[in-house]
Design a protein around this motif. Structure first.
Motif, short mmCIF file in Angstrom:
data_model
loop_
_atom_site.label_atom_id
_atom_site.label_comp_id
_atom_site.label_asym_id
_atom_site.label_seq_id
_atom_site.Cartn_x
_atom_site.Cartn_y
_atom_site.Cartn_z
N UNK A 1 0.84 -1.20 0.00
CA UNK A 1 0.00 0.00 0.00
C UNK A 1 0.87 1.25 0.00
N UNK A 2 1.85 1.29 0.90
CA UNK A 2 2.72 2.46 1.01
C UNK A 2 3.59 2.64 -0.22
N UNK A 3 4.14 1.53 -0.73
CA UNK A 3 4.97 1.59 -1.93
C UNK A 3 4.19 2.11 -3.11
N UNK A 4 2.98 1.63 -3.29
CA UNK A 4 2.13 2.05 -4.41
C UNK A 4 1.81 3.54 -4.31
N UNK A 5 1.49 4.00 -3.10
CA UNK A 5 1.15 5.41 -2.90
C UNK A 5 2.34 6.32 -3.16
N UNK A 54 -3.85 14.57 -9.98
CA UNK A 54 -5.01 14.80 -9.10
C UNK A 54 -4.99 13.89 -7.87
N UNK A 55 -3.78 13.61 -7.34
CA UNK A 55 -3.70 12.70 -6.20
C UNK A 55 -4.48 13.23 -4.99
N UNK A 73 -7.42 14.33 -4.91
CA UNK A 73 -8.80 13.83 -4.92
C UNK A 73 -8.89 12.44 -4.30
N UNK A 74 -7.82 11.67 -4.44
CA UNK A 74 -7.80 10.34 -3.83
C UNK A 74 -7.75 10.47 -2.32
N UNK A 75 -6.99 11.43 -1.82
CA UNK A 75 -6.93 11.65 -0.37
C UNK A 75 -8.33 11.96 0.18
N UNK A 76 -9.01 12.89 -0.46
CA UNK A 76 -10.34 13.30 -0.02
C UNK A 76 -11.34 12.14 -0.05
N UNK A 77 -11.24 11.31 -1.07
CA UNK A 77 -12.18 10.20 -1.22
C UNK A 77 -11.85 9.03 -0.30
N UNK A 78 -10.59 8.69 -0.23
CA UNK A 78 -10.19 7.49 0.50
C UNK A 78 -10.15 7.68 2.01
N UNK A 79 -9.99 8.91 2.48
CA UNK A 79 -9.85 9.12 3.92
C UNK A 79 -11.16 8.82 4.67
N UNK A 80 -12.26 8.73 3.94
CA UNK A 80 -13.54 8.35 4.56
C UNK A 80 -13.97 6.95 4.11
N UNK A 138 -1.22 7.78 4.11
CA UNK A 138 0.11 7.62 3.51
C UNK A 138 0.37 8.72 2.50
N UNK A 139 -0.64 9.07 1.73
CA UNK A 139 -0.49 10.16 0.75
C UNK A 139 -0.28 11.50 1.43
N UNK A 140 -0.96 11.73 2.55
CA UNK A 140 -0.75 12.98 3.29
C UNK A 140 0.68 13.03 3.81
N UNK A 141 1.16 11.90 4.33
CA UNK A 141 2.53 11.84 4.83
C UNK A 141 3.53 12.08 3.70
N UNK A 142 3.24 11.54 2.54
CA UNK A 142 4.15 11.65 1.40
C UNK A 142 4.10 13.01 0.73
N UNK A 143 2.94 13.65 0.75
CA UNK A 143 2.81 14.92 0.02
C UNK A 143 3.67 16.02 0.62
N UNK A 144 3.92 15.95 1.92
CA UNK A 144 4.73 17.00 2.55
C UNK A 144 6.19 16.92 2.11
N UNK A 145 6.63 15.78 1.63
CA UNK A 145 8.00 15.65 1.12
C UNK A 145 8.03 15.69 -0.40
#
Length: 236
Positions: free
Chosen positions: A96-100, A109-110, A112-119, A131-138
């Motif tokens: 999961x983490x590797x793919x993200x 448009x990544x 949009x995936x955060x907004x959809x998947x977080x719920x 994982x995407x939120x963690x990755x987006x900051x870097x």
């Protein structure tokens, strides 16, 4: 190179000891071959990069074949339909983490995936969002408003008792806090709110994140904050 040749190569380089470690991640034993990730990274450079071929490789359902597919895939060739094709076949946090971090974060448009998947109710979709939120900051330079937006998502969507979700939420909170001193302060404030929550899951996330957040320091030559416990942090 054919699918059968790739699978044969993997079995020839397998280790029962490594397979046992992979199975501990929750991957069904019959879906694991037992090849170290370092070997997979080298081998991924040699296999075909055609998207249809890689999707066929993914469908062997071997964990190692899925990792190879992610490593060899060209993010620019992925469509949203492809993203969901791969997400449906994820069975472990490492994949999961590797793919993200390798594919999804490079989609235009990544967000949009955060907004959809977080719920999302599914374990790995939910983890993927954090994982995407963690990755987006870097991955990109975030504005303070964007950081506040992500912190709000963590605050409102982290009430989940599943360990893999809690760990990802804590990770996201910590990575946002490493952006700069302002982000650190905002992340600590969010953690303190979660700490006072009636949710046991959010209390856990807060305590876990604060262990690192409170030790973050600015070191000359480093753009992001680092732990005061690290060698560079101590020297700084």
């Amino acid at each position: 190179m054919t699918i059968d040749e790739i699978v044969s190569y993997l079995f020839a380089h397998a280790s029962e000891k490594f397979k046992a470690n992979v199975v501990k991640l929750g991957i069904p034993e019959d879906c694991s071959i037992g090849v170290p990730t370092t070997e997979l990274r080298k081998f991924a450079k040699q296999i075909p990069k055609d998207k249809l071929f890689l999707k066929e490789l993914w469908q062997t359902n071997y964990h190692e074949c899925k990792i190879l597919a992610v490593l060899a895939m060209k993010p620019k060739e992925c469509t949203n339909e492809d993203i969901y094709f791969f997400m449906e076949g994820i069975q472990s946090w490492d994949l999961c983490d590797l793919f993200c971090k390798t594919i999804v974060i490079k989609m235009a448009d990544y967000g949009t995936f955060i907004q959809e998947w977080i719920v999302h109710k599914d374990l790995f979709y939910k983890r993927a969002a954090f994982t995407l939120i963690a990755s987006t900051s870097t991955h990109v330079t975030l504005t303070i408003d964007e950081i506040k937006g992500y912190l709000k998502l963590i605050e409102t969507c982290s009430d989940d008792e599943r360990l893999l979700v809690k760990k990802a939420a804590s990770w996201a909170l910590r990575e946002l806090g490493k952006t700069d001193e302002v982000a650190k302060t905002l992340s600590i404030e969010t953690a303190e709110k979660l700490k006072k929550s009636t949710s046991k899951a959010q209390q856990w996330i807060a305590k876990d994140a604060l262990k690192e957040l409170e030790l973050l320091v600015k070191v000359e030559g480093r753009k992001r904050l680092i732990s005061a416990k690290s060698k560079m942090g101590r020297e700084g």
